[in-house]
Write an enzyme that holds these catalytic residues in place. Sequence first.
Site, PDB file in Angstrom:
ATOM      1  N   GLY A  79       0.871  -0.939  -0.259  1.00 25.44           N
ATOM      2  CA  GLY A  79      -0.306   0.297   0.204  1.00 25.44           C
ATOM      3  C   GLY A  79       0.617   0.951   0.112  1.00 25.44           C
ATOM      4  O   GLY A  79       2.172   0.628  -0.323  1.00 25.44           O
ATOM      5  N   GLY A 113       2.691   3.002   1.495  1.00 26.72           N
ATOM      6  CA  GLY A 113       3.088   4.243   2.808  1.00 26.72           C
ATOM      7  C   GLY A 113       3.591   5.366   2.988  1.00 26.72           C
ATOM      8  O   GLY A 113       4.155   5.697   3.909  1.00 26.72           O
ATOM      9  N   ARG A 114       3.961   5.818   2.296  1.00 31.81           N
ATOM     10  CA  ARG A 114       4.277   7.378   2.154  1.00 31.81           C
ATOM     11  C   ARG A 114       4.018   8.091   1.202  1.00 31.81           C
ATOM     12  O   ARG A 114       5.425   9.003   0.409  1.00 31.81           O
ATOM     13  CB  ARG A 114       6.289   7.063   2.286  1.00 31.81           C
ATOM     14  CG  ARG A 114       6.190   6.287   0.993  1.00 31.81           C
ATOM     15  CD  ARG A 114       8.022   6.562   0.807  1.00 31.81           C
ATOM     16  NE  ARG A 114       8.636   6.231  -0.281  1.00 31.81           N
ATOM     17  CZ  ARG A 114       9.802   5.884  -1.328  1.00 31.81           C
ATOM     18  NH1 ARG A 114      10.661   6.938  -0.380  1.00 31.81           N
ATOM     19  NH2 ARG A 114      10.124   5.209  -1.739  1.00 31.81           N
ATOM     20  N   ASP A 128       8.632   5.481   8.180  1.00 30.94           N
ATOM     21  CA  ASP A 128       8.534   7.139   8.819  1.00 30.94           C
ATOM     22  C   ASP A 128       7.358   7.555   7.928  1.00 30.94           C
ATOM     23  O   ASP A 128       6.715   9.038   7.963  1.00 30.94           O
ATOM     24  CB  ASP A 128       9.379   7.535   9.794  1.00 30.94           C
ATOM     25  CG  ASP A 128      10.582   7.516   7.922  1.00 30.94           C
ATOM     26  OD1 ASP A 128      10.049   7.026   6.611  1.00 30.94           O
ATOM     27  OD2 ASP A 128      11.631   8.258   8.144  1.00 30.94           O
ATOM     28  N   ARG A 154      -1.986  -0.624 -10.163  1.00 33.36           N
ATOM     29  CA  ARG A 154      -0.784  -1.433 -10.485  1.00 33.36           C
ATOM     30  C   ARG A 154      -1.319  -3.063 -10.981  1.00 33.36           C
ATOM     31  O   ARG A 154      -2.643  -3.319 -10.433  1.00 33.36           O
ATOM     32  CB  ARG A 154       0.521  -1.443  -9.229  1.00 33.36           C
ATOM     33  CG  ARG A 154       0.897  -0.784  -8.674  1.00 33.36           C
ATOM     34  CD  ARG A 154       0.949  -0.005  -7.411  1.00 33.36           C
ATOM     35  NE  ARG A 154       1.032   1.273  -6.850  1.00 33.36           N
ATOM     36  CZ  ARG A 154       2.243   1.961  -6.474  1.00 33.36           C
ATOM     37  NH1 ARG A 154       3.025   1.314  -6.423  1.00 33.36           N
ATOM     38  NH2 ARG A 154       2.211   3.503  -6.334  1.00 33.36           N
ATOM     39  N   ASP A 193       3.706  -4.615  -7.481  1.00 31.11           N
ATOM     40  CA  ASP A 193       3.567  -4.090  -7.055  1.00 31.11           C
ATOM     41  C   ASP A 193       4.327  -1.865  -8.416  1.00 31.11           C
ATOM     42  O   ASP A 193       4.115  -0.816  -7.620  1.00 31.11           O
ATOM     43  CB  ASP A 193       3.476  -3.213  -5.254  1.00 31.11           C
ATOM     44  CG  ASP A 193       5.321  -3.875  -5.604  1.00 31.11           C
ATOM     45  OD1 ASP A 193       5.366  -4.854  -5.579  1.00 31.11           O
ATOM     46  OD2 ASP A 193       5.822  -2.047  -4.605  1.00 31.11           O
ATOM     47  N   ASN A 194       5.540  -2.983  -8.388  1.00 31.24           N
ATOM     48  CA  ASN A 194       5.934  -1.558  -9.649  1.00 31.24           C
ATOM     49  C   ASN A 194       5.777  -2.088 -11.503  1.00 31.24           C
ATOM     50  O   ASN A 194       6.235  -1.379 -11.834  1.00 31.24           O
ATOM     51  CB  ASN A 194       7.140  -1.241  -9.011  1.00 31.24           C
ATOM     52  CG  ASN A 194       7.760  -0.726  -7.394  1.00 31.24           C
ATOM     53  OD1 ASN A 194       7.393  -0.559  -7.305  1.00 31.24           O
ATOM     54  ND2 ASN A 194       8.810  -1.093  -7.337  1.00 31.24           N
ATOM     55  N   ASP A 254       7.737   4.290  -9.830  1.00 30.50           N
ATOM     56  CA  ASP A 254       8.526   3.799  -8.552  1.00 30.50           C
ATOM     57  C   ASP A 254      10.108   3.854  -8.917  1.00 30.50           C
ATOM     58  O   ASP A 254      10.581   2.486  -9.101  1.00 30.50           O
ATOM     59  CB  ASP A 254       8.795   2.662  -8.164  1.00 30.50           C
ATOM     60  CG  ASP A 254       7.250   2.994  -7.292  1.00 30.50           C
ATOM     61  OD1 ASP A 254       7.416   4.297  -6.854  1.00 30.50           O
ATOM     62  OD2 ASP A 254       7.076   2.162  -6.340  1.00 30.50           O
TER      63      ASP A 254
HETATM   64  P1  AMP Z   1       9.040   1.191  -2.741  1.00 34.50           P
HETATM   65  O1  AMP Z   1      10.462   0.420  -2.929  1.00 34.50           O
HETATM   66  O2  AMP Z   1       9.039   2.591  -3.009  1.00 34.50           O
HETATM   67  O3  AMP Z   1       8.861   0.961  -4.535  1.00 34.50           O
HETATM   68  O4  AMP Z   1       8.014   0.353  -1.390  1.00 34.50           O
HETATM   69  C1  AMP Z   1       8.045  -0.439  -1.229  1.00 34.50           C
HETATM   70  C2  AMP Z   1       6.959  -0.808  -0.707  1.00 34.50           C
HETATM   71  O5  AMP Z   1       7.111   0.186   0.856  1.00 34.50           O
HETATM   72  C3  AMP Z   1       5.511   0.117  -0.837  1.00 34.50           C
HETATM   73  O6  AMP Z   1       4.277  -0.011  -0.146  1.00 34.50           O
HETATM   74  C4  AMP Z   1       5.910   1.766   0.004  1.00 34.50           C
HETATM   75  O7  AMP Z   1       5.164   2.381   0.179  1.00 34.50           O
HETATM   76  C5  AMP Z   1       6.515   1.371   1.144  1.00 34.50           C
HETATM   77  N1  AMP Z   1       7.308   2.116   1.708  1.00 34.50           N
HETATM   78  C6  AMP Z   1       8.909   2.571   1.135  1.00 34.50           C
HETATM   79  N2  AMP Z   1       9.493   3.624   2.068  1.00 34.50           N
HETATM   80  C7  AMP Z   1       8.960   3.753   3.503  1.00 34.50           C
HETATM   81  C8  AMP Z   1       8.293   5.218   4.846  1.00 34.50           C
HETATM   82  N3  AMP Z   1       9.203   6.032   4.583  1.00 34.50           N
HETATM   83  N4  AMP Z   1       7.543   4.424   4.864  1.00 34.50           N
HETATM   84  C9  AMP Z   1       6.663   3.709   4.713  1.00 34.50           C
HETATM   85  N5  AMP Z   1       6.223   3.533   3.972  1.00 34.50           N
HETATM   86  C10 AMP Z   1       7.251   2.993   3.089  1.00 34.50           C
HETATM   87 MG    MG Z   2       6.719   0.702  -5.332  1.00 35.79          MG
END
Ligand code: AMP
Ligand code: MG
Length: 476
Positions: free
Chosen positions: A86, A88-89, A121, A179, A248-249, A258
């Site tokens: 989901g 997350g940021r 965070d 996605r 998810d990407n 992403d």
């Molecule tokens: P990503 O590597 O950016 O595709 O992220 C993979 C997952 O980790 C996704 O669900 C993001 O929302 C979550 N995520 C990445 N960085 C953070 C963060 N600093 N805080 C919370 N969730 C994160």
């Molecule tokens: Mg991602």
Amino acid sequence: MLLNWNFDNSYLKLPNIFYSLVNAEKYDNPQLLLYNETLGKKLNLDVRNLSNDQLALILSGQKDSNYNFFSQAYAGHQFGHFTILGDGRALLLGEHINNENKRYDIQLKGSGKTPYSRNGDGKAALGPMLREYLISESMHYLDVPTTRSLSVVLTGEKIYRDKSLHGAILTRVAESHIRIGTFQFANLYENTDYIKDLTEYTINRHFPEIKDNQNKIENFLIKVMDKQIELVINWMRIGFIHGVLNTDNSSIVGETIDYGPCAFMDNYNPKTVFSSIDHNGRYSYENQPRILLWNIARLAETVLFLINKDQKLAIKKAENILAKFQIIYQKKWLKMMKSKIGLFDENTKDLDLIKELLNIMHVFKLDYTNTFLKFKYDTLNKHECLDNWIKKYKERKLLEKSSKEFLSDLINQNNPEIIPRNHIIEKLLNEAENKNYKNLNYFLEIIKKPYSKEIPEKFKKMPKTNEIVHETFCGT
Ligand code: AMP
Ligand code: MG
């Protein structure tokens, strides 16, 4: 409302398992670092009466309207392992519709915690957000389908990773953020209406031309597959390695999304991997088409029951569609590679000719981008290792019936003069971390015409040994 957003949040009409309403973290004094005027104009945003400070408040989600911001739920296979994820940021400010009636997701990345943050965070550091801005905008001008970047705002806050860093928020613009992992998320529920609703929604939003077709779901898979093939052909064309091709990407509509540890190949090596977490080369340069097919297979699994109630029959139908991936990909790949060297007509020996060229480039560690530019400038003979190959190439070229102009256009349109090379991006980001943005802004101008002959030499060179970037990081 300070900015003329034209939001219409169709996603919120989906069942509420698909999103959560959220607010961005509060910041008193966010600062606008980059604003993409060209993209802003394309969206018909009117910023004339806004100060940079007002824009920074808007583009960091400090509420300026009555719209609901929301984060999206999804799941995904990360390096082959299934996980619930989901935003997350990230949060969506809304779906903006421009004057041409085109719908765009406007998303803030790094805007704070959401119900999907798990242990994170919810924040993002300046370096990775600038990296996404630089590379996604470069990809756009390189004619590769991609999400785009509207702005980077400094939050004024320090965030903590292995060291203390400037916090930042990127505004990402996408055709949508649906996605393959969104379908996998819906598939977790017993209520099959969720998949049905999401599929209907996705078809209506992205592929309305098939919405009344009898074999709608099969057509949907074919459409998604075509988009992914077009995407990966373009990555292969310019030597791009995404780095984390988790489901998810994988955007349904086939945009590059992403930008984490992505990077560009300097010397040609099909096994190139940069991501520090990709130990087995799952997402290496040459594996990318295979992985996208694997991802599409995960999508197909979620909609099987909509193809046919008889599961065996549904599987057969889906397999028939997926079986075409390799055939279509190979054909398009060969056409693209031939374009890079100015060949167009069919010839049974072309595949071998291309493979031999790539082999030599691999063995002699030739630069991917610059070697192909030698076809543009007719300076191939500078490489002794290519002497024999050039003879064959010249003979083959004589068989072409197309005009010289047509063939040189093919070469020019498929071979960029400049790509955002890793060592250059690293330097720009280091300077930016020290509040020096001059070269970064200059690079962002240069990259707008990546096929032009006027690119300064310093951006075209391979890295010196001490400049080579061996590893890239997700940088969350
Ligand atoms: P990503 O590597 O950016 O595709 O992220 C993979 C997952 O980790 C996704 O669900 C993001 O929302 C979550 N995520 C990445 N960085 C953070 C963060 N600093 N805080 C919370 N969730 C994160
Ligand atoms: Mg991602």
